[in-house]
Write an enzyme that holds these catalytic residues in place. Sequence first.
Site, PDB file in Angstrom:
ATOM      1  NE  ARG A 141      -3.528  -2.465   0.121  1.00  0.00           N
ATOM      2  CZ  ARG A 141      -3.054  -3.552  -0.503  1.00  0.00           C
ATOM      3  NH1 ARG A 141      -1.969  -3.495  -1.260  1.00  0.00           N
ATOM      4  NH2 ARG A 141      -3.695  -4.687  -0.423  1.00  0.00           N
ATOM      5  CB  SER A 182      -7.986  -0.966   5.002  1.00  0.00           C
ATOM      6  OG  SER A 182      -8.562  -2.203   4.671  1.00  0.00           O
ATOM      7  CD  GLU A 252      -4.607   0.684   3.120  1.00  0.00           C
ATOM      8  OE1 GLU A 252      -4.291  -0.249   3.903  1.00  0.00           O
ATOM      9  OE2 GLU A 252      -5.325   0.510   2.130  1.00  0.00           O
TER      10      GLU A 252
END
Length: 265
Positions: A141, A182, A252
């Site tokens: 990510r 997320s 994130e």
Amino acid sequence: MQKKLSVSLKNFSALRIGGQADIVYFPETLAELTELLDEQPARPVVGGCTNVFFGDLPELICVKYLNQINETAGGIEAECGALLEKLFDFAAGVPATVGGGVIMNFGAFGFELKDFLRSARVWQDGAVKILPAAELRLGYRSADFAGIVLSAVFVKKQLEKKNEYLKLRQEKMPWGQPNIGSIFKNPAGLSAGKLIEDAGCKGYKYKDLQVSEKHANIVVNNGAASARDMLDLIGQVRQAVRERTNILLEIEARYLGQTENGVRR
Ligand SMILES: Cc1cc2nc3c(=O)[nH]c(=O)nc-3n(C[C@H](O)[C@H](O)[C@H](O)COP(=O)(O)OP(=O)(O)OC[C@H]3O[C@@H](n4cnc5c(N)ncnc54)[C@H](O)[C@@H]3O)c2cc1C
């Protein structure tokens, strides 16, 4: 090029959290985008806004109209605002774009963009360059690269399991409720969602926000939450997990807006 003045950013973010932007630019060609960046390199760029929530910003560039996709001998070339789900089944149902996807190394169902990216045309330090995928250093990510993705070349499309993956997403996520996927990255070998659940935060409500009952690593906005509320909630969940496990979850989701130290991009 379209420009909008004094824009509420609430409906830009998939979480429906946003302050006010003085001006939002919508470039319609890559040349217009690079001109905007040459003029003021610090202007933040967004694509689908599926991973961001906003505070107040002086300026913002939204690339959603840069969405050409061409099949060439060298692979599939897509502009930064093209929808990922037109190229990859593992993004089915998520209105994320190629630029945001590369920067976040979008991944799901065992695949990530890193597996498919051949090269990217980027704007970096005032110059347009073509970088091989390795030079963007995509990780979990993340991309270890400072610049703007103008377009990307992928080895191939993968669309075979679109319906299957969409169905799985709808089952696993708070589908239809404003969210940005997320909030935290999974620590190595662990699930952030499980850590949050074990810390007693699943379903936790803070103002108009709620840690989803369906997926503890997702926060939903039930109405009029602000960026401040979201930043506070992130802090509370992190603290709860840290107290229980001594693990500090890495964030994130991205916040674009004012901080104590100026505008964060
Ligand atoms: C319902 C839902 C499901 C999701 N599922 C997943 C999933 O399965 N896997 C996953 O990895 N993520 C998932 N996400 C999160 C999100 O879709 C990804 O992070 C995606 O890569 C963000 O793309 P975007 O175009 O929306 O980027 P944005 O949210 O617009 O931007 C994200 C970041 O990238 C920067 N950026 C955007 N465009 C550019 C560009 N052209 N050049 C440089 N920087 C740029 C922005 O400034 C920002 O910092 C999900 C989100 C939602 C809402």
